[in-house]
Design a protein around this motif. Structure first.
Motif, PDB file in Angstrom:
ATOM      1  N   GLN A 118       0.930  -0.984  -0.379  1.00  0.00           N
ATOM      2  CA  GLN A 118      -0.205  -0.237   0.024  1.00  0.00           C
ATOM      3  C   GLN A 118       0.871   1.015  -0.047  1.00  0.00           C
ATOM      4  O   GLN A 118       0.675   2.102  -0.883  1.00  0.00           O
ATOM      5  CB  GLN A 118      -0.803  -0.291   0.883  1.00  0.00           C
ATOM      6  N   ILE A 119       2.013   1.317   0.924  1.00  0.00           N
ATOM      7  CA  ILE A 119       3.099   2.312   0.889  1.00  0.00           C
ATOM      8  C   ILE A 119       3.643   2.748  -0.368  1.00  0.00           C
ATOM      9  O   ILE A 119       4.102   4.016  -0.968  1.00  0.00           O
ATOM     10  CB  ILE A 119       3.407   2.132   2.318  1.00  0.00           C
ATOM     11  N   LYS A 120       4.221   1.473  -0.558  1.00  0.00           N
ATOM     12  CA  LYS A 120       4.394   1.700  -2.644  1.00  0.00           C
ATOM     13  C   LYS A 120       3.420   2.307  -3.438  1.00  0.00           C
ATOM     14  O   LYS A 120       4.102   3.234  -4.295  1.00  0.00           O
ATOM     15  CB  LYS A 120       5.140   0.455  -3.105  1.00  0.00           C
ATOM     16  N   LEU A 121       2.752   1.806  -3.463  1.00  0.00           N
ATOM     17  CA  LEU A 121       1.418   1.717  -4.764  1.00  0.00           C
ATOM     18  C   LEU A 121       1.136   3.182  -4.346  1.00  0.00           C
ATOM     19  O   LEU A 121       0.728   4.293  -5.025  1.00  0.00           O
ATOM     20  CB  LEU A 121      -0.230   1.487  -3.951  1.00  0.00           C
ATOM     21  N   LEU A 122       1.073   3.730  -2.843  1.00  0.00           N
ATOM     22  CA  LEU A 122       0.894   5.362  -2.519  1.00  0.00           C
ATOM     23  C   LEU A 122       1.917   6.281  -3.495  1.00  0.00           C
ATOM     24  O   LEU A 122       1.755   7.550  -3.995  1.00  0.00           O
ATOM     25  CB  LEU A 122       0.556   5.513  -1.498  1.00  0.00           C
ATOM     26  N   GLN A 123       3.385   5.444  -2.926  1.00  0.00           N
ATOM     27  CA  GLN A 123       3.977   6.551  -3.604  1.00  0.00           C
ATOM     28  C   GLN A 123       4.298   6.634  -5.039  1.00  0.00           C
ATOM     29  O   GLN A 123       4.707   7.788  -5.228  1.00  0.00           O
ATOM     30  CB  GLN A 123       5.434   5.601  -3.091  1.00  0.00           C
ATOM     31  N   LYS A 124       3.550   5.739  -5.734  1.00  0.00           N
ATOM     32  CA  LYS A 124       3.652   6.012  -7.043  1.00  0.00           C
ATOM     33  C   LYS A 124       2.575   6.994  -7.299  1.00  0.00           C
ATOM     34  O   LYS A 124       2.195   7.800  -8.125  1.00  0.00           O
ATOM     35  CB  LYS A 124       3.184   4.215  -7.870  1.00  0.00           C
ATOM     36  N   ILE A 125       1.586   6.652  -6.576  1.00  0.00           N
ATOM     37  CA  ILE A 125       0.564   7.776  -7.012  1.00  0.00           C
ATOM     38  C   ILE A 125       0.792   9.304  -6.559  1.00  0.00           C
ATOM     39  O   ILE A 125       0.497  10.342  -7.237  1.00  0.00           O
ATOM     40  CB  ILE A 125      -0.502   7.677  -6.151  1.00  0.00           C
ATOM     41  N   GLU A 126       1.313   9.643  -5.322  1.00  0.00           N
ATOM     42  CA  GLU A 126       2.397  10.441  -5.369  1.00  0.00           C
ATOM     43  C   GLU A 126       3.254  11.077  -6.658  1.00  0.00           C
ATOM     44  O   GLU A 126       3.353  11.965  -7.005  1.00  0.00           O
ATOM     45  CB  GLU A 126       3.056  10.681  -4.162  1.00  0.00           C
ATOM     46  N   GLU A 127       4.536  10.039  -6.892  1.00  0.00           N
ATOM     47  CA  GLU A 127       4.717  10.754  -8.526  1.00  0.00           C
ATOM     48  C   GLU A 127       4.187  10.907  -9.035  1.00  0.00           C
ATOM     49  O   GLU A 127       4.998  12.202  -9.588  1.00  0.00           O
ATOM     50  CB  GLU A 127       5.333   9.221  -8.483  1.00  0.00           C
ATOM     51  N   LEU A 128       3.529  10.509  -9.359  1.00  0.00           N
ATOM     52  CA  LEU A 128       2.357  10.311 -10.693  1.00  0.00           C
ATOM     53  C   LEU A 128       2.028  11.803 -10.217  1.00  0.00           C
ATOM     54  O   LEU A 128       1.812  12.707 -12.014  1.00  0.00           O
ATOM     55  CB  LEU A 128       0.796   9.578 -10.798  1.00  0.00           C
ATOM     56  N   THR A 129       1.274  12.564  -9.402  1.00  0.00           N
ATOM     57  CA  THR A 129       0.970  13.690  -8.576  1.00  0.00           C
ATOM     58  C   THR A 129       2.231  14.576  -9.573  1.00  0.00           C
ATOM     59  O   THR A 129       1.655  15.923 -10.353  1.00  0.00           O
ATOM     60  CB  THR A 129       0.181  14.046  -7.301  1.00  0.00           C
ATOM     61  N   LEU A 130       3.405  14.439  -9.001  1.00  0.00           N
ATOM     62  CA  LEU A 130       4.062  15.450  -9.525  1.00  0.00           C
ATOM     63  C   LEU A 130       4.142  14.988 -10.700  1.00  0.00           C
ATOM     64  O   LEU A 130       4.972  16.937 -11.410  1.00  0.00           O
ATOM     65  CB  LEU A 130       5.670  14.713  -8.061  1.00  0.00           C
ATOM     66  N   TYR A 131       4.562  14.123 -11.089  1.00  0.00           N
ATOM     67  CA  TYR A 131       4.940  14.144 -12.677  1.00  0.00           C
ATOM     68  C   TYR A 131       3.716  15.482 -13.697  1.00  0.00           C
ATOM     69  O   TYR A 131       4.002  15.978 -14.729  1.00  0.00           O
ATOM     70  CB  TYR A 131       4.424  12.896 -13.898  1.00  0.00           C
ATOM     71  N   ILE A 132       2.359  14.832 -13.104  1.00  0.00           N
ATOM     72  CA  ILE A 132       1.342  15.600 -13.353  1.00  0.00           C
ATOM     73  C   ILE A 132       1.593  17.016 -13.738  1.00  0.00           C
ATOM     74  O   ILE A 132       1.511  18.532 -14.102  1.00  0.00           O
ATOM     75  CB  ILE A 132      -0.116  15.539 -13.268  1.00  0.00           C
ATOM     76  N   ILE A 133       1.734  17.881 -12.166  1.00  0.00           N
ATOM     77  CA  ILE A 133       2.746  19.185 -11.617  1.00  0.00           C
ATOM     78  C   ILE A 133       3.197  19.701 -12.846  1.00  0.00           C
ATOM     79  O   ILE A 133       3.678  20.620 -13.681  1.00  0.00           O
ATOM     80  CB  ILE A 133       2.665  19.489 -10.538  1.00  0.00           C
ATOM     81  N   GLN A 134       4.350  18.259 -12.869  1.00  0.00           N
ATOM     82  CA  GLN A 134       5.847  19.204 -13.956  1.00  0.00           C
ATOM     83  C   GLN A 134       4.678  19.607 -16.011  1.00  0.00           C
ATOM     84  O   GLN A 134       5.619  20.236 -16.263  1.00  0.00           O
ATOM     85  CB  GLN A 134       6.726  18.257 -13.748  1.00  0.00           C
ATOM     86  N   GLN A 135       4.008  18.752 -16.124  1.00  0.00           N
ATOM     87  CA  GLN A 135       3.517  18.504 -17.387  1.00  0.00           C
ATOM     88  C   GLN A 135       2.596  19.618 -16.964  1.00  0.00           C
ATOM     89  O   GLN A 135       3.037  20.589 -18.348  1.00  0.00           O
ATOM     90  CB  GLN A 135       2.704  17.334 -17.333  1.00  0.00           C
ATOM     91  N   LYS A 136       1.467  20.110 -16.605  1.00  0.00           N
ATOM     92  CA  LYS A 136       0.964  21.622 -16.268  1.00  0.00           C
ATOM     93  C   LYS A 136       2.114  22.187 -16.483  1.00  0.00           C
ATOM     94  O   LYS A 136       1.508  23.709 -17.371  1.00  0.00           O
ATOM     95  CB  LYS A 136       0.042  21.330 -15.153  1.00  0.00           C
ATOM     96  N   LYS A 137       2.711  22.959 -15.579  1.00  0.00           N
ATOM     97  CA  LYS A 137       3.782  23.859 -15.790  1.00  0.00           C
ATOM     98  C   LYS A 137       4.156  23.401 -17.129  1.00  0.00           C
ATOM     99  O   LYS A 137       4.438  25.189 -17.715  1.00  0.00           O
ATOM    100  CB  LYS A 137       4.632  23.779 -14.626  1.00  0.00           C
ATOM    101  N   GLU A 138       4.951  22.658 -18.364  1.00  0.00           N
ATOM    102  CA  GLU A 138       5.546  22.842 -19.220  1.00  0.00           C
ATOM    103  C   GLU A 138       4.203  23.446 -20.002  1.00  0.00           C
ATOM    104  O   GLU A 138       4.463  23.979 -20.939  1.00  0.00           O
ATOM    105  CB  GLU A 138       5.745  21.546 -19.274  1.00  0.00           C
ATOM    106  N   ILE A 139       2.907  22.791 -20.185  1.00  0.00           N
ATOM    107  CA  ILE A 139       2.193  23.409 -21.378  1.00  0.00           C
ATOM    108  C   ILE A 139       1.965  24.849 -20.749  1.00  0.00           C
ATOM    109  O   ILE A 139       2.533  24.969 -22.150  1.00  0.00           O
ATOM    110  CB  ILE A 139       0.511  22.452 -20.594  1.00  0.00           C
ATOM    111  N   ASN A 140       1.882  25.286 -19.696  1.00  0.00           N
ATOM    112  CA  ASN A 140       1.151  26.523 -19.363  1.00  0.00           C
ATOM    113  C   ASN A 140       2.383  27.867 -20.049  1.00  0.00           C
ATOM    114  O   ASN A 140       2.207  28.622 -20.544  1.00  0.00           O
ATOM    115  CB  ASN A 140       1.006  27.296 -17.660  1.00  0.00           C
ATOM    116  N   LYS A 141       3.729  26.981 -19.971  1.00  0.00           N
ATOM    117  CA  LYS A 141       4.752  27.649 -20.455  1.00  0.00           C
ATOM    118  C   LYS A 141       4.906  27.893 -21.952  1.00  0.00           C
ATOM    119  O   LYS A 141       5.294  29.008 -22.690  1.00  0.00           O
ATOM    120  CB  LYS A 141       6.525  27.252 -19.549  1.00  0.00           C
ATOM    121  N   MET A 142       4.945  27.139 -22.849  1.00  0.00           N
ATOM    122  CA  MET A 142       4.512  26.456 -24.279  1.00  0.00           C
ATOM    123  C   MET A 142       3.514  27.634 -24.362  1.00  0.00           C
ATOM    124  O   MET A 142       3.451  28.424 -25.433  1.00  0.00           O
ATOM    125  CB  MET A 142       3.914  25.266 -24.703  1.00  0.00           C
ATOM    126  N   LYS A 143       2.313  27.524 -24.034  1.00  0.00           N
ATOM    127  CA  LYS A 143       1.159  28.645 -24.163  1.00  0.00           C
ATOM    128  C   LYS A 143       1.554  29.810 -24.309  1.00  0.00           C
ATOM    129  O   LYS A 143       1.582  30.523 -24.832  1.00  0.00           O
ATOM    130  CB  LYS A 143       0.130  27.952 -22.989  1.00  0.00           C
TER     131      LYS A 143
END
Length: 95
Positions: A65-90
């Motif tokens: 469960q902890i490892k799964l939570l870690q992966k969810i948290e990492e996914l959240t950070l990847y999404i935040i990074q991508q959103k920032k990149e998209i906003n910069k590109m816009k």
């Protein structure tokens, strides 16, 4: 040892660490290209036990469960990074 179905309304795992370390500034989020290469080679996520190993050795539910939570948290950070990149590109496109 139980070799049959186990049913419960609630199971509480205590004294289990969390995965909040992912949000520490010192945590190094693995580059997605490395994650992709690992998946292509191993056919499962890094730090997650393979299906073969799970079938052979079972799974510690608390740790899993902890490892799964870690992966969810990492996914959240990847999404935040991508959103920032998209906003910069816009912004770059508007200029």
């Amino acid at each position: 040892m139980i070799y049959n179905k186990l049913e419960a309304k609630e199971i509480k795992v205590t004294e289990t660490p969390t995965a909040d370390f992912v949000f520490e500034e010192s945590y190094e989020l693995p580059p997605l290209i490395e994650v992709e290469e690992y998946i292509k080679e191993k056919k499962h996520l890094p730090e997650i036990t393979s299906a073969q190993e799970m079938k052979k050795n079972g799974v510690n539910i608390g740790d899993f469960q902890i490892k799964l939570l870690q992966k969810i948290e990492e996914l959240t950070l990847y999404i935040i990074q991508q959103k920032k990149e998209i906003n910069k590109m816009k912004q770059d496109i508007k200029l």
